[in-house]
Design a protein around this motif. Sequence first.
Motif, PDB file in Angstrom:
ATOM      1  N   GLU A  35     -26.580 -32.611  18.792  1.00 44.07           N
ATOM      2  CA  GLU A  35     -25.799 -33.374  17.828  1.00 44.07           C
ATOM      3  C   GLU A  35     -25.882 -34.874  18.080  1.00 44.07           C
ATOM      4  O   GLU A  35     -25.686 -35.664  17.163  1.00 44.07           O
ATOM      5  N   HIS A  36     -26.178 -35.274  19.300  1.00 43.98           N
ATOM      6  CA  HIS A  36     -26.366 -36.699  19.586  1.00 43.98           C
ATOM      7  C   HIS A  36     -27.550 -37.244  18.790  1.00 43.98           C
ATOM      8  O   HIS A  36     -27.517 -38.384  18.316  1.00 43.98           O
ATOM      9  N   PHE A  37     -28.580 -36.430  18.641  1.00 47.07           N
ATOM     10  CA  PHE A  37     -29.772 -36.851  17.925  1.00 47.07           C
ATOM     11  C   PHE A  37     -29.791 -36.394  16.459  1.00 47.07           C
ATOM     12  O   PHE A  37     -30.833 -36.417  15.814  1.00 47.07           O
ATOM     13  N   SER A  38     -28.638 -35.989  15.931  1.00 43.82           N
ATOM     14  CA  SER A  38     -28.592 -35.478  14.566  1.00 43.82           C
ATOM     15  C   SER A  38     -28.162 -36.534  13.551  1.00 43.82           C
ATOM     16  O   SER A  38     -27.847 -36.191  12.423  1.00 43.82           O
ATOM     17  N   HIS A  39     -28.117 -37.786  13.956  1.00 39.32           N
ATOM     18  CA  HIS A  39     -27.810 -38.902  13.056  1.00 39.32           C
ATOM     19  C   HIS A  39     -26.449 -38.757  12.390  1.00 39.32           C
ATOM     20  O   HIS A  39     -26.297 -39.005  11.196  1.00 39.32           O
ATOM     21  N   GLY A  40     -25.464 -38.338  13.158  1.00 35.40           N
ATOM     22  CA  GLY A  40     -24.098 -38.263  12.647  1.00 35.40           C
ATOM     23  C   GLY A  40     -23.776 -37.030  11.828  1.00 35.40           C
ATOM     24  O   GLY A  40     -22.681 -36.934  11.276  1.00 35.40           O
TER      25      GLY A  40
END
Length: 133
Positions: A35-40
């Motif tokens: 989720e950190h790399f899921s662009h919000g």
Amino acid sequence: MSASHINPAKKQMRRTSLIFLCAALFCGLFSAVYEHFSHGVYSNYMVYLFAFPFFGGVVPYAIFGLAPKIKCPSPATARTFNSGVAALAVGSCMKGVLDIYGTSSSYQPVYWLAGFSLIALSLVMYLAKSLLS
């Protein structure tokens, strides 16, 4: 009480609980990184991914391992139950990934059906063995 007097089945239940704790920690870390790399974009299926191995594995196996009066499940029953918990965790992960990606799949219900069916089967196996012995 020395360690040599511990019931081997109870010891195995505690070990399995520890394995599920590691799986829950991995799922929590995996979902946080994903989720950190899921662009919000977030998905509750990914946020609560850790809950399946924690509440489906750590809690019941800790109860079996620590409660002296509760009978431990047979290896076949435990494997069936573990497979159900794993299917639910994988289904939650896949649903979270697909939600974050913005798509869906017609195969998604199969994970839930398989997971809950295997858990129900394991409960029937456990109760049948408990009542017959």
